[in-house]
Structure formats: structure tokens, C-alpha cells
Design a protein around this motif. Structure first.
Motif, PDB file in Angstrom:
ATOM      1  N   LYS A  19      83.557  23.128  43.121  1.00  0.00           N
ATOM      2  CA  LYS A  19      83.416  23.971  44.315  1.00  0.00           C
ATOM      3  C   LYS A  19      82.872  23.232  45.533  1.00  0.00           C
ATOM      4  N   HIS A  20      82.109  22.155  45.308  1.00  0.00           N
ATOM      5  CA  HIS A  20      81.558  21.402  46.442  1.00  0.00           C
ATOM      6  C   HIS A  20      82.333  20.113  46.711  1.00  0.00           C
ATOM      7  N   ASN A  21      83.524  20.017  46.172  1.00  0.00           N
ATOM      8  CA  ASN A  21      84.310  18.797  46.328  1.00  0.00           C
ATOM      9  C   ASN A  21      84.706  18.570  47.788  1.00  0.00           C
ATOM     10  N   LEU A  34      75.081  14.255  35.435  1.00  0.00           N
ATOM     11  CA  LEU A  34      74.172  13.451  36.254  1.00  0.00           C
ATOM     12  C   LEU A  34      74.680  13.345  37.687  1.00  0.00           C
ATOM     13  N   ILE A  35      75.931  12.938  37.841  1.00  0.00           N
ATOM     14  CA  ILE A  35      76.485  12.695  39.179  1.00  0.00           C
ATOM     15  C   ILE A  35      76.659  14.005  39.951  1.00  0.00           C
ATOM     16  N   GLN A  36      77.080  15.034  39.263  1.00  0.00           N
ATOM     17  CA  GLN A  36      77.241  16.342  39.912  1.00  0.00           C
ATOM     18  C   GLN A  36      75.902  16.835  40.458  1.00  0.00           C
ATOM     19  N   GLY A  37      74.854  16.694  39.662  1.00  0.00           N
ATOM     20  CA  GLY A  37      73.530  17.148  40.096  1.00  0.00           C
ATOM     21  C   GLY A  37      72.913  16.279  41.167  1.00  0.00           C
ATOM     22  N   GLU A  38      73.227  14.988  41.145  1.00  0.00           N
ATOM     23  CA  GLU A  38      72.601  14.057  42.081  1.00  0.00           C
ATOM     24  C   GLU A  38      73.309  13.992  43.429  1.00  0.00           C
ATOM     25  N   SER A  39      74.647  13.967  43.424  1.00  0.00           N
ATOM     26  CA  SER A  39      75.353  13.676  44.676  1.00  0.00           C
ATOM     27  C   SER A  39      76.586  14.533  44.950  1.00  0.00           C
ATOM     28  N   ASN A  40      76.888  15.482  44.056  1.00  0.00           N
ATOM     29  CA  ASN A  40      78.124  16.263  44.210  1.00  0.00           C
ATOM     30  C   ASN A  40      79.365  15.367  44.280  1.00  0.00           C
ATOM     31  N   PHE A  41      79.300  14.231  43.580  1.00  0.00           N
ATOM     32  CA  PHE A  41      80.420  13.278  43.476  1.00  0.00           C
ATOM     33  C   PHE A  41      80.708  12.521  44.772  1.00  0.00           C
ATOM     34  N   LEU A  42      79.774  12.502  45.712  1.00  0.00           N
ATOM     35  CA  LEU A  42      79.988  11.784  46.971  1.00  0.00           C
ATOM     36  C   LEU A  42      79.448  10.354  46.875  1.00  0.00           C
ATOM     37  N   PRO A  43      80.302   9.337  46.926  1.00  0.00           N
ATOM     38  CA  PRO A  43      79.838   7.949  46.803  1.00  0.00           C
ATOM     39  C   PRO A  43      78.936   7.505  47.952  1.00  0.00           C
TER      40      PRO A  43
END
Length: 237
Positions: A102-104, A135-144
Motif C-alpha cells: 500500500k505504501h509502494n 525488516l525492510i517494510q518496517g524500516e523503510s517501506n522498501f525505499l532505497p
């Protein structure tokens, strides 16, 4: 009764009255200045707080603009990512999960690169894909290019404690960031156990050593991992 005073006595009384007026005025000025000082202090603090709020708001807007610009650049650089992942169910599932998240806010060509890096690095450090996704979803919403107010950077939000000591690596790089983040997480889990290790990744070892555990972070991590495990692919790439 009329009191007669000579010139000298009259002069002394006048001097006394003048001095009294001067001293009284000085006290009045002093108290008034103190009042103005407190009022100015309150006004200054108010202006300062408003300035800080405006600064953070402007930083957020700048970050949003940077994200939009970087997305457009990635579109231009990557173009259409033509590698076929339909034969690899694990990567295919992860690509679709990130697309439907949803936050992509990712440019589509970047998603397969992130998916591949997640799966490859998860195996290096003995994590499931679901755990790395959580981990990545919680930390950064997949944003590099994510960066926090504490200057944690990248997909796994690596703190300056780590990346400032390593000037040779680019921690915004997808593969480098995931690799380093999982290495840190694995070291914490081996040192403190699974749940405390997760909490340590979020709060830092100093808080863990003081007996603090962020149970909300641990709970969210587990929920995200569970959601990915239950996810079923609905669409095609």
C-alpha cells in the motif's frame, strides 16, 4: 501652622524629593524591563519553535522532491527490466507483493532488483524471505533512498554508527545495504536472542543492556512476516 524654612533646608528637601523620584523611577524601569525580558523570552521561544517546525516541514518536502526526482532518474536509467521471473516462484511472489504494497512508491523497474537482493542476502544470513521483507517494510517501506531524522539510511535503515566507519561502501546501494543490515541483525540475534535481537536493531544495544525492549517493534515485525507468508500472487507481471 506655618513652618518657616530657610533656603538651605528648602534646597535639601528638594534634593531629597528629586532623589526619591529618581530611585522610584529606576525601580519602575527595572521591573518593567524584567517584564519585557520575560515577554521577549516567551516570544523568542515561540518564534524558535515555529522556525523548528517549519524547518522539519521543509526537510520533509525536500525529501519528497528528492524521492520523486530519483524515481524519474531510475526510470530513465533502468528502462524496462526485461528479465523473466515467472519461472522463479519465490522472486515472482516478492515482486508482486512489493507492487501491491500500500505504501509502494517505487519505479517498477527497481522492484525486481530489490526482490533479488532480498532473497539472495536472506540466504547468506539464514533468514527467511518473510523476515527480511518484515525488516525492510518496517524500516523503510522498501525505499532505497530512505533517510531518517537520526540519519539512518537505506532499505534497512543503517545507523551512522556503522556507515560512518566505512567510507568505502555505498550504503544507499541496494545489495550493500541489505547485506550490511542483515549482518547487523544476525549479530544482535546471536548476542541477545531472537526477540531482544530484533528490539536491539531498533533501539540499539545500549537500551538492551539497560533492560529495555521495544515490544511494539517486535510485534510489528512478526505481523509483517506473517502477512508476507500468507500473501498469494493474484496478478501476472
Amino acid at each position: 501652622m506655618i513652618i518657616k524654612m530657610n533656603q538651605k533646608e528648602t534646597c535639601n528637601i528638594m534634593i531629597f524629593l528629586i532623589c526619591f523620584c529618581i530611585i522610584t523611577s529606576a525601580f519602575c524601569v527595572k521591573f518593567y524591563m524584567r517584564y519585557l525580558g520575560e515577554e521577549n523570552k516567551r516570544r523568542t521561544e515561540k518564534v524558535l519553535n515555529e522556525s523548528i517546525d517549519l524547518f522539519y516541514e521543509s526537510q520533509i518536502e525536500i525529501l519528497k522532491s528528492e524521492n520523486r526526482i530519483q524515481s524519474e532518474i531510475l526510470h530513465l536509467i533502468l528502462g524496462d527490466y526485461d528479465e523473466d521471473f515467472t519461472s522463479n516462484e519465490e522472486i515472482f511472489k516478492l515482486i508482486q507483493y512489493i507492487k501491491e504494497y500500500k505504501h509502494n512508491k517505487l519505479p517498477e523497474p527497481l522492484i525486481p532488483i530489490i526482490a533479488k537482493a532480498i532473497i539472495e542476502n536472506s540466504k547468506k544470513y539464514n533468514f527467511t524471505t518473510a523476515e527480511v521483507v518484515a525488516l525492510i517494510q518496517g524500516e523503510s517501506n522498501f525505499l532505497p533512498w530512505a533517510k531518517s531524522k537520526a540519519n539512518a539510511i537505506g532499505l534497512t535503515q543503517i545507523m551512522p554508527t556503522f556507515w560512518k566507519l566505512d567510507s568505502t561502501s555505498d550504503y544507499y546501494d541496494i545489495d550493500t545495504n541489505i547485506n550490511k543490515g542483515l549482518k547487523i541483525l544476525r549479530s544482535y540475534i546471536e548476542l541477545y536472542g531472537y526477540e531482544k535481537g530484533l528490539s536491539t536493531y531498533n533501539m540499539g544495544p545500549d537500551n538492551t543492556q539497560k533492560g529495555k525492549i521495544n515490544w511494539d517493534y517486535v510485534k510489528t515485525f512478526k505481523l509483517n512476516a506473517k502477512a508476507y507468508k500468507k500473501y498469494e500472487v493474484k496478478d501476472t507481471i
